[in-house]
Motif scaffolding. Structure first.
Motif, PDB file in Angstrom:
ATOM      1  N   LEU A  34      -5.073   1.454   2.244  1.00 12.61           N
ATOM      2  CA  LEU A  34      -5.781   0.582   3.173  1.00 12.61           C
ATOM      3  C   LEU A  34      -6.483   1.451   4.211  1.00 12.61           C
ATOM      4  O   LEU A  34      -5.852   2.291   4.853  1.00 12.61           O
ATOM      5  CB  LEU A  34      -4.798  -0.366   3.868  1.00 12.61           C
ATOM      6  CG  LEU A  34      -5.394  -1.288   4.940  1.00 12.61           C
ATOM      7  CD1 LEU A  34      -6.362  -2.292   4.324  1.00 12.61           C
ATOM      8  CD2 LEU A  34      -4.283  -2.011   5.702  1.00 12.61           C
ATOM      9  N   ILE A  35      -7.782   1.259   4.361  1.00 10.77           N
ATOM     10  CA  ILE A  35      -8.571   1.983   5.357  1.00 10.77           C
ATOM     11  C   ILE A  35      -8.943   1.004   6.465  1.00 10.77           C
ATOM     12  O   ILE A  35      -9.405  -0.103   6.195  1.00 10.77           O
ATOM     13  CB  ILE A  35      -9.843   2.587   4.735  1.00 10.77           C
ATOM     14  CG1 ILE A  35      -9.469   3.632   3.682  1.00 10.77           C
ATOM     15  CG2 ILE A  35     -10.732   3.205   5.813  1.00 10.77           C
ATOM     16  CD1 ILE A  35     -10.671   4.164   2.906  1.00 10.77           C
ATOM     17  N   SER A  36      -8.750   1.421   7.705  1.00 14.21           N
ATOM     18  CA  SER A  36      -9.047   0.556   8.852  1.00 14.21           C
ATOM     19  C   SER A  36      -9.752   1.369   9.926  1.00 14.21           C
ATOM     20  O   SER A  36      -9.265   2.414  10.334  1.00 14.21           O
ATOM     21  CB  SER A  36      -7.745  -0.040   9.410  1.00 14.21           C
ATOM     22  OG  SER A  36      -7.986  -0.751  10.600  1.00 14.21           O
ATOM     23  N   LYS A  61      -8.860  11.395  -2.809  1.00  8.87           N
ATOM     24  CA  LYS A  61      -8.161  12.562  -3.337  1.00  8.87           C
ATOM     25  C   LYS A  61      -6.646  12.387  -3.231  1.00  8.87           C
ATOM     26  O   LYS A  61      -5.906  12.766  -4.152  1.00  8.87           O
ATOM     27  CB  LYS A  61      -8.595  13.833  -2.599  1.00  8.87           C
ATOM     28  CG  LYS A  61      -7.876  15.062  -3.145  1.00  8.87           C
ATOM     29  CD  LYS A  61      -8.346  16.355  -2.541  1.00  8.87           C
ATOM     30  CE  LYS A  61      -7.555  17.519  -3.131  1.00  8.87           C
ATOM     31  NZ  LYS A  61      -7.952  18.821  -2.571  1.00  8.87           N
ATOM     32  N   GLN A  62      -6.172  11.823  -2.141  1.00 12.01           N
ATOM     33  CA  GLN A  62      -4.740  11.607  -1.991  1.00 12.01           C
ATOM     34  C   GLN A  62      -4.212  10.684  -3.079  1.00 12.01           C
ATOM     35  O   GLN A  62      -3.123  10.896  -3.626  1.00 12.01           O
ATOM     36  CB  GLN A  62      -4.439  11.022  -0.610  1.00 12.01           C
ATOM     37  CG  GLN A  62      -2.966  10.770  -0.340  1.00 12.01           C
ATOM     38  CD  GLN A  62      -2.125  12.033  -0.403  1.00 12.01           C
ATOM     39  OE1 GLN A  62      -2.563  13.089   0.043  1.00 12.01           O
ATOM     40  NE2 GLN A  62      -0.927  11.932  -0.960  1.00 12.01           N
ATOM     41  N   LEU A  63      -4.987   9.668  -3.438  1.00 10.49           N
ATOM     42  CA  LEU A  63      -4.555   8.764  -4.512  1.00 10.49           C
ATOM     43  C   LEU A  63      -4.539   9.473  -5.860  1.00 10.49           C
ATOM     44  O   LEU A  63      -3.660   9.215  -6.693  1.00 10.49           O
ATOM     45  CB  LEU A  63      -5.480   7.545  -4.562  1.00 10.49           C
ATOM     46  CG  LEU A  63      -5.284   6.531  -3.433  1.00 10.49           C
ATOM     47  CD1 LEU A  63      -6.368   5.470  -3.480  1.00 10.49           C
ATOM     48  CD2 LEU A  63      -3.899   5.888  -3.512  1.00 10.49           C
ATOM     49  N   ALA A  64      -5.498  10.366  -6.090  1.00 10.60           N
ATOM     50  CA  ALA A  64      -5.495  11.139  -7.336  1.00 10.60           C
ATOM     51  C   ALA A  64      -4.263  12.032  -7.413  1.00 10.60           C
ATOM     52  O   ALA A  64      -3.645  12.168  -8.478  1.00 10.60           O
ATOM     53  CB  ALA A  64      -6.771  11.974  -7.439  1.00 10.60           C
ATOM     54  N   GLU A  65      -3.876  12.651  -6.297  1.00  9.31           N
ATOM     55  CA  GLU A  65      -2.667  13.468  -6.273  1.00  9.31           C
ATOM     56  C   GLU A  65      -1.423  12.604  -6.489  1.00  9.31           C
ATOM     57  O   GLU A  65      -0.493  13.011  -7.199  1.00  9.31           O
ATOM     58  CB  GLU A  65      -2.567  14.206  -4.937  1.00  9.31           C
ATOM     59  CG  GLU A  65      -3.570  15.345  -4.779  1.00  9.31           C
ATOM     60  CD  GLU A  65      -3.245  16.225  -3.586  1.00  9.31           C
ATOM     61  OE1 GLU A  65      -2.344  15.858  -2.794  1.00  9.31           O
ATOM     62  OE2 GLU A  65      -3.880  17.285  -3.449  1.00  9.31           O
ATOM     63  N   HIS A  66      -1.422  11.427  -5.896  1.00  7.16           N
ATOM     64  CA  HIS A  66      -0.310  10.495  -6.067  1.00  7.16           C
ATOM     65  C   HIS A  66      -0.146  10.115  -7.537  1.00  7.16           C
ATOM     66  O   HIS A  66       0.969  10.099  -8.070  1.00  7.16           O
ATOM     67  CB  HIS A  66      -0.570   9.242  -5.218  1.00  7.16           C
ATOM     68  CG  HIS A  66       0.396   8.132  -5.425  1.00  7.16           C
ATOM     69  ND1 HIS A  66       1.571   8.030  -4.725  1.00  7.16           N
ATOM     70  CD2 HIS A  66       0.370   7.052  -6.264  1.00  7.16           C
ATOM     71  CE1 HIS A  66       2.232   6.949  -5.124  1.00  7.16           C
ATOM     72  NE2 HIS A  66       1.521   6.333  -6.045  1.00  7.16           N
ATOM     73  N   PHE A 109       0.838  -1.195   0.000  1.00  9.44           N
ATOM     74  CA  PHE A 109       0.000   0.000   0.000  1.00  9.44           C
ATOM     75  C   PHE A 109       0.873   1.246   0.000  1.00  9.44           C
ATOM     76  O   PHE A 109       1.945   1.278   0.617  1.00  9.44           O
ATOM     77  CB  PHE A 109      -0.935   0.006   1.219  1.00  9.44           C
ATOM     78  CG  PHE A 109      -1.969  -1.080   1.180  1.00  9.44           C
ATOM     79  CD1 PHE A 109      -3.211  -0.856   0.616  1.00  9.44           C
ATOM     80  CD2 PHE A 109      -1.684  -2.348   1.679  1.00  9.44           C
ATOM     81  CE1 PHE A 109      -4.154  -1.862   0.551  1.00  9.44           C
ATOM     82  CE2 PHE A 109      -2.620  -3.363   1.629  1.00  9.44           C
ATOM     83  CZ  PHE A 109      -3.854  -3.119   1.054  1.00  9.44           C
ATOM     84  N   ASP A 110       0.372   2.250  -0.688  1.00 13.32           N
ATOM     85  CA  ASP A 110       1.065   3.535  -0.723  1.00 13.32           C
ATOM     86  C   ASP A 110       0.677   4.412   0.456  1.00 13.32           C
ATOM     87  O   ASP A 110       1.446   5.290   0.865  1.00 13.32           O
ATOM     88  CB  ASP A 110       0.741   4.253  -2.035  1.00 13.32           C
ATOM     89  CG  ASP A 110       1.181   3.438  -3.239  1.00 13.32           C
ATOM     90  OD1 ASP A 110       2.366   3.510  -3.594  1.00 13.32           O
ATOM     91  OD2 ASP A 110       0.331   2.719  -3.806  1.00 13.32           O
TER      92      ASP A 110
END
Length: 432
Positions: free
Chosen positions: A415-417, A399-404, A329-330
């Motif tokens: 990963l969300i927990s 949004k963070q993944l789009a910026e990445h 995971f990033d």
């Protein structure tokens, strides 16, 4: 057989989170949830549009609010023909609503939906004492004047004291903080470790606001434009001066107001859809909702475990189903009910004995890169309106993944927990 569709996460909106009894002390759940539904509608041009559904909910809920989501939808600029319903799963509520909406989209039952949640710790419902409640019910059932008079004669002043709601566990009588104190003692998590994570939660949140990350995610509300629990001047020295909040007498308490989430008011919502719906509306998906898993632990019986340890069980099942390791995971978005609770979960994944005996694995899951954890702030810093946090995390993660992707040219994975009262845990994978 129907083809399973990809579920796109298009974005979200939330109002700034406010500490209990501050800016939102007179705002109710319906008003706050309406504000974030309008925020989503305004951002994506959905005024007057019929969506597949709105799924929301609240943990602290008045009896008059049978379906907060429907009332907020009717009050919002969305078309009143949009179906809406409530879900309640404690702190995991709006991640669970996202799973419900995503599953319906994946199955082709709906093409779009908003998942959200709201909670007001300031406008908490009050109830009659149990003795007075039963007396009133007996009075209403009475068929004769004599029977009603007899009921009234049993009224005592002590019965008039209201029943104030709390989030203590019914089976143990302990608060979540008291349960977490037991966990950190069991896992030997130090006060300094908790304070370090809490400081990162504040610093990451402040930095995210300063770089404009929240500009299109946060909708100003009642004069507030950012979360009022965030402390730009927080430091380990200041956190270290705080006294224990849940174990005040043993001299061994390590959970404080600084490394725990505050009681918070707020609301959040996330827009999900099929790819076809997004394309038809000219919206570029930020990320995709891939999979989710739930777990529960027995925190009361003879083999009792820590109340907030369920994600430690849910994550490995989710990883196995998707052929992933914990390190694939990033980013990691782990809800910070308490800094100590996050550290207990991470310690469990690193512990070979726990992973073998409890999870049935051949080896420990291993550690994560802490620099990838809650990079835009966590619940300790931003605040935690119980039912709203899942939607807050999901929209920010997308949004963070789009910026990445824009920065590296590569797709990423988060990963969300989330732990939740009742010994529950809900986790999910987002890719973008």
């Amino acid at each position: 057989m129907k083809t399973v569709k990809k579920v796109a996460i298009l974005g979200g909106a939330r109002i700034p989170f406010a500490r209990q009894n501050t800016q939102y002390q007179d705002a109710g759940n319906v008003e706050m949830l309406t504000a974030v539904l309008d925020g989503v509608a305004d951002r994506f041009g959905l005024r007057g549009e019929v969506l597949g559904e709105v799924a929301g909910g609240a943990v602290l809920k008045h009896s008059r609010d049978a379906n907060i989501s429907r009332e907020a939808t009717m009050a919002s600029s969305l078309a009143p023909q949009t179906p809406a319903y409530d879900v309640q799963q404690a702190c995991a509520t709006s991640l669970e609503t996202a799973i419900a909406v995503a599953n319906k989209i994946a199955l082709g039952q709906i093409e779009s939906g908003i998942a959200g949640g709201v909670d007001s710790a300031s406008d908490a419902p009050l109830a009659f004492s149990e003795r007075l409640r039963k007396l009133i019910l007996r009075f209403n059932r009475a068929k004769t004047r004599k029977a009603r008079l007899q009921a009234l004669l049993e009224l005592r002043p002590a019965m008039l004291a209201p029943s104030v709601p709390n989030v203590n566990e019914r089976r143990t009588g302990l608060s979540m903080g008291e349960h977490c104190e037991l966990m950190v003692k069991d896992w030997k998590i130090t006060r300094e470790e908790q304070d370090v994570l809490a400081l990162a939660s504040h610093r990451n949140g402040v930095a995210a606001y300063e770089r404009g990350f929240y500009d299109d995610l946060v909708v100003p509300f009642r004069g507030l434009s950012r979360d009022n629990n965030l402390r730009a001047d927080s430091s380990l020295e200041k956190l270290g001066r705080l006294k224990p909040a849940f174990d005040r007498h043993s001299g061994l308490g390590t959970l404080t107001a600084g490394n725990s989430t505050p009681l918070t008011d707020g609301a959040a919502a996330t827009l999900l859809s099929s790819e076809a719906w997004a394309q038809a509306h000219g919206i570029e998906p930020l990320a995709y909702f891939i999979d989710a898993e739930s777990a529960a632990v027995d925190f009361y019986g003879p083999d009792a475990e820590g109340l907030l340890m369920a994600p430690a069980y849910a994550v490995p099942r989710l990883l196995a189903r998707n052929g992933l390791s914990l390190q694939d995971f990033d980013y990691y978005e782990i809800h910070e009910a308490f800094a100590g609770q996050v550290l207990c979960t991470l310690a469990a994944w690193e512990d070979e004995r726990f992973c073998r005996e409890k999870l049935g694995l051949d080896a420990a899951l291993g550690g994560i890169d802490r620099a990838k954890l809650n990079v835009n702030g966590g619940s300790v810093g931003l605040g935690h309106p119980f039912a709203a946090t899942g939607a807050r995390i999901l929209a920010a993660a997308a949004k963070q993944l789009a910026e990445h992707r824009a920065k590296t040219g590569k797709r990423g994975r988060t990963l969300i927990s989330m732990c939740a009262a009742g010994g529950l845990g809900v986790v999910a994978i987002v890719e973008g």
